[in-house]
Design a protein around this motif. Sequence first.
Motif, PDB file in Angstrom:
ATOM      1  N   MET A 289       0.845  -1.190   0.000  1.00  0.00           N
ATOM      2  CA  MET A 289       0.000   0.000   0.000  1.00  0.00           C
ATOM      3  C   MET A 289       0.882   1.241   0.000  1.00  0.00           C
ATOM      4  O   MET A 289       1.956   1.248   0.606  1.00  0.00           O
ATOM      5  CB  MET A 289      -0.922   0.039   1.224  1.00  0.00           C
ATOM      6  N   VAL A 290       0.416   2.282  -0.687  1.00  0.00           N
ATOM      7  CA  VAL A 290       1.015   3.611  -0.593  1.00  0.00           C
ATOM      8  C   VAL A 290       0.048   4.459   0.237  1.00  0.00           C
ATOM      9  O   VAL A 290      -1.120   4.624  -0.120  1.00  0.00           O
ATOM     10  CB  VAL A 290       1.235   4.246  -1.981  1.00  0.00           C
ATOM     11  N   ILE A 291       0.522   5.001   1.359  1.00  0.00           N
ATOM     12  CA  ILE A 291      -0.317   5.701   2.333  1.00  0.00           C
ATOM     13  C   ILE A 291       0.236   7.100   2.531  1.00  0.00           C
ATOM     14  O   ILE A 291       1.452   7.270   2.740  1.00  0.00           O
ATOM     15  CB  ILE A 291      -0.339   4.949   3.684  1.00  0.00           C
ATOM     16  N   ASP A 292      -0.640   8.121   2.445  1.00  0.00           N
ATOM     17  CA  ASP A 292      -0.161   9.491   2.665  1.00  0.00           C
ATOM     18  C   ASP A 292      -0.124   9.799   4.155  1.00  0.00           C
ATOM     19  O   ASP A 292      -0.493   8.958   4.995  1.00  0.00           O
ATOM     20  CB  ASP A 292      -1.012  10.510   1.896  1.00  0.00           C
ATOM     21  N   THR A 293       0.332  10.999   4.484  1.00  0.00           N
ATOM     22  CA  THR A 293       0.528  11.358   5.894  1.00  0.00           C
ATOM     23  C   THR A 293      -0.788  11.531   6.652  1.00  0.00           C
ATOM     24  O   THR A 293      -0.768  11.683   7.877  1.00  0.00           O
ATOM     25  CB  THR A 293       1.340  12.658   6.009  1.00  0.00           C
ATOM     26  N   ASP A 294      -1.924  11.522   5.932  1.00  0.00           N
ATOM     27  CA  ASP A 294      -3.237  11.590   6.577  1.00  0.00           C
ATOM     28  C   ASP A 294      -3.880  10.214   6.664  1.00  0.00           C
ATOM     29  O   ASP A 294      -5.088  10.106   6.852  1.00  0.00           O
ATOM     30  CB  ASP A 294      -4.155  12.545   5.816  1.00  0.00           C
ATOM     31  N   PHE A 295      -3.073   9.146   6.478  1.00  0.00           N
ATOM     32  CA  PHE A 295      -3.494   7.752   6.605  1.00  0.00           C
ATOM     33  C   PHE A 295      -4.399   7.308   5.458  1.00  0.00           C
ATOM     34  O   PHE A 295      -5.011   6.242   5.542  1.00  0.00           O
ATOM     35  CB  PHE A 295      -4.205   7.502   7.955  1.00  0.00           C
ATOM     36  N   ARG A 296      -4.498   8.103   4.383  1.00  0.00           N
ATOM     37  CA  ARG A 296      -5.313   7.701   3.237  1.00  0.00           C
ATOM     38  C   ARG A 296      -4.526   6.758   2.334  1.00  0.00           C
ATOM     39  O   ARG A 296      -3.338   6.981   2.085  1.00  0.00           O
ATOM     40  CB  ARG A 296      -5.774   8.928   2.443  1.00  0.00           C
ATOM     41  N   ILE A 297      -5.213   5.741   1.830  1.00  0.00           N
ATOM     42  CA  ILE A 297      -4.588   4.790   0.924  1.00  0.00           C
ATOM     43  C   ILE A 297      -4.627   5.373  -0.481  1.00  0.00           C
ATOM     44  O   ILE A 297      -5.688   5.619  -1.037  1.00  0.00           O
ATOM     45  CB  ILE A 297      -5.317   3.432   0.966  1.00  0.00           C
TER      46      ILE A 297
ATOM     47  N   PRO B 107       3.491   2.458  11.849  1.00  0.00           N
ATOM     48  CA  PRO B 107       4.661   2.608  10.977  1.00  0.00           C
ATOM     49  C   PRO B 107       4.731   3.984  10.325  1.00  0.00           C
ATOM     50  O   PRO B 107       5.819   4.518  10.130  1.00  0.00           O
ATOM     51  CB  PRO B 107       4.474   1.486   9.942  1.00  0.00           C
ATOM     52  N   LEU B 108       3.573   4.571   9.981  1.00  0.00           N
ATOM     53  CA  LEU B 108       3.578   5.896   9.352  1.00  0.00           C
ATOM     54  C   LEU B 108       4.154   6.930  10.319  1.00  0.00           C
ATOM     55  O   LEU B 108       5.001   7.754   9.941  1.00  0.00           O
ATOM     56  CB  LEU B 108       2.158   6.281   8.928  1.00  0.00           C
ATOM     57  N   ARG B 109       3.695   6.906  11.566  1.00  0.00           N
ATOM     58  CA  ARG B 109       4.198   7.873  12.541  1.00  0.00           C
ATOM     59  C   ARG B 109       5.682   7.668  12.815  1.00  0.00           C
ATOM     60  O   ARG B 109       6.422   8.631  13.021  1.00  0.00           O
ATOM     61  CB  ARG B 109       3.396   7.760  13.830  1.00  0.00           C
ATOM     62  N   GLU B 110       6.121   6.416  12.798  1.00  0.00           N
ATOM     63  CA  GLU B 110       7.535   6.145  13.021  1.00  0.00           C
ATOM     64  C   GLU B 110       8.379   6.702  11.884  1.00  0.00           C
ATOM     65  O   GLU B 110       9.442   7.277  12.109  1.00  0.00           O
ATOM     66  CB  GLU B 110       7.759   4.625  13.163  1.00  0.00           C
ATOM     67  N   VAL B 111       7.917   6.544  10.654  1.00  0.00           N
ATOM     68  CA  VAL B 111       8.655   7.092   9.506  1.00  0.00           C
ATOM     69  C   VAL B 111       8.654   8.618   9.559  1.00  0.00           C
ATOM     70  O   VAL B 111       9.669   9.265   9.281  1.00  0.00           O
ATOM     71  CB  VAL B 111       8.050   6.582   8.175  1.00  0.00           C
TER      72      VAL B 111
ATOM     73  N   GLY C  80      11.399  17.432  -1.507  1.00  0.00           N
ATOM     74  CA  GLY C  80      12.023  16.916  -0.289  1.00  0.00           C
ATOM     75  C   GLY C  80      11.072  16.712   0.870  1.00  0.00           C
ATOM     76  O   GLY C  80      11.479  16.204   1.920  1.00  0.00           O
ATOM     77  N   SER C  81       9.824  17.095   0.723  1.00  0.00           N
ATOM     78  CA  SER C  81       8.841  16.883   1.797  1.00  0.00           C
ATOM     79  C   SER C  81       8.296  15.458   1.721  1.00  0.00           C
ATOM     80  O   SER C  81       8.321  14.817   0.664  1.00  0.00           O
ATOM     81  CB  SER C  81       7.696  17.891   1.689  1.00  0.00           C
ATOM     82  N   LEU C  82       7.798  14.980   2.851  1.00  0.00           N
ATOM     83  CA  LEU C  82       7.313  13.605   2.941  1.00  0.00           C
ATOM     84  C   LEU C  82       5.885  13.509   2.434  1.00  0.00           C
ATOM     85  O   LEU C  82       4.991  14.159   2.962  1.00  0.00           O
ATOM     86  CB  LEU C  82       7.396  13.120   4.393  1.00  0.00           C
ATOM     87  N   LEU C  83       5.671  12.698   1.396  1.00  0.00           N
ATOM     88  CA  LEU C  83       4.325  12.449   0.880  1.00  0.00           C
ATOM     89  C   LEU C  83       3.616  11.388   1.704  1.00  0.00           C
ATOM     90  O   LEU C  83       2.435  11.502   1.999  1.00  0.00           O
ATOM     91  CB  LEU C  83       4.393  12.009  -0.588  1.00  0.00           C
ATOM     92  N   GLY C  84       4.336  10.362   2.103  1.00  0.00           N
ATOM     93  CA  GLY C  84       3.732   9.266   2.864  1.00  0.00           C
ATOM     94  C   GLY C  84       4.716   8.112   2.968  1.00  0.00           C
ATOM     95  O   GLY C  84       5.935   8.319   3.040  1.00  0.00           O
ATOM     96  N   ILE C  85       4.190   6.899   2.940  1.00  0.00           N
ATOM     97  CA  ILE C  85       5.044   5.713   3.054  1.00  0.00           C
ATOM     98  C   ILE C  85       4.630   4.672   2.023  1.00  0.00           C
ATOM     99  O   ILE C  85       3.496   4.664   1.538  1.00  0.00           O
ATOM    100  CB  ILE C  85       4.970   5.083   4.462  1.00  0.00           C
TER     101      ILE C  85
END
Length: 582
Positions: A296-304, A345-349, A383-388
């Motif tokens: 899955m590709v998940i953004d910083t708002d937990f959306r898939i 895992p998202l918060r850890e990244v 350079g900003s984080l899109l997600g994981i």
Amino acid sequence: MAAIGIIFILSFAVVEFFDYRQIRHDVQRDMYAEAKVLHDLIMSTRSVYQKQFLESGLELDENTLGFLPGHALPRIVRQFEQWDKSGLTFNNVSDRPRNPVNKADGIEEEAIRFFKENPRAEEWMETYRSEEGQRFFQYSTPLWIDSYCLNCHSREGEASPTLKDYYATDLDYEMEDLAGILSIKLPASILEQRVARQMKQNFFTHLGLFAITFLAVSFFLRRFVLRPLEHLKSATTAWEGGDYSVRAAVAGKDEMADISQAFDNMARAVADREESVLRERGFLQNVIDGIADPIMVIDTDFRILLMNNAVGRDSTDLMAEEERLCHRLSHHSDTPCFGEDHPCPLREVVRTGRSVTVVHRHYYQGEERIVELVASPLWRADGSLLGIIESSRDITARVEAEATVRESERRLKHLAHHDPLTGLPNRLLFKDRLEHALYRARRSGRSLALMFLDLDCFKHFNDSLGHEAGDRILREVAGRLSASVREADTVARIGGDEFVIILEDMHNSEEARAVAEKIQKGLLPPVILGTREGESGLNITTSIGIAVYPTDGQTAETLMINADTAMYRAKDCGRDTFKFYS
């Protein structure tokens, strides 16, 4: 077009406003010029009459008095008013006239004061309202005493007999004194009428020009701007809906045609790029769908944002956009996972900026599974984080297998160090514990006792009653021995009916004696082998040998030998007793 109309109306209003101001200025300037012409005419007439009379040598009497300016001009004014009905008036007035009709009114006295204070001034013009409320322009010029004037306005006592007969007092004037002013009153209604006539004429002229201009501009805009814009709007609406086959198609060689062509080219480029993106996205989707593990590709708002078939895309397609959240899919929870035992895992990244690996319990098809998650950061171009990018692997079978192996290892380790019949430590574990107990005793300076126990007549019971009965006796004895010592002490079975006990942290040998007596007391109740009510049990006794560290030995081997020797002494003394080695 409505906006263009409003602009034209506002422009027309502005033009009319400034035209009104200009017309008013021009008319006022003309009235000023006319006042000056009238002034010059009056002054010329006045001067001619005055000089003609004085140079004629006529005697001043009642018939010739009218030639004087002070009497002639009022008569001319009365004649003028019969011919001109505009309200324009003029006269020569003074603040101390010989002829009362030449008396200055309020605004004229203000003009006289002005010229007295400003003797170099040549004219004065001001607006005022009459008592009836009518507005006038007051134009005035000064009348200075010259040699001709002194013939009438002489010093006191020098006036002619006729003037003395007409006027009670003489005037004491000298050369260059201010005799009065020439007053011309122009009604403002003349100005307003002229302004109204000119405004009316200009209004219709401007209105016609604006109307023609508006129609021309409207035609031009509709033909060359609005219609092409409508084509562009229709085309862009279609493009917004995803239909890039629509073209604006504005014909011609003007700028709008060039813009239309540019938009069409842009639509083709966007369509080609979107098709390329769709192909790449389809290729990427096929690639990740070919991977057995869920991705899955998940953004910083937990959306898939993206997932493969292994996740179960069919189920998420049925979810609303706002519900397509990773924690809803994996945990059926309204909140993201948290806590040390279940880290997100998202918060850890987000916190570390690096890849992380965590273990979760997820739900797949209604079944809880143990999943290993590997989350890697997905960065934007800036350079900003899109997600994981999160890949998960079902490790339920592996975890269960590892648990089975660990349990087997634990059991094997237990079997390697414990007696399988009684569960007590075996000889191997006993020796290890004895060595550790001796090490602690050496460091603390305390005593240690080693008991060697051998059950009395056990071989007889085992042979007569069978091995199963013997096993039951051994298990029962093991339980009673464990209950007779402290939890920190060690009870072990080293073979057959032989048991050993390690008593640590002793102050003297009497503590060992008390434990031996407690063991004997614990073995007094008969051992019941059967299950029948009223069945008698077996009386089990034991012979105990005790060796004490450091008195009876300082090594494990020496203590074992000496405790065994003491046990045989107890046997020789009739069994069911205990003996110390020394």
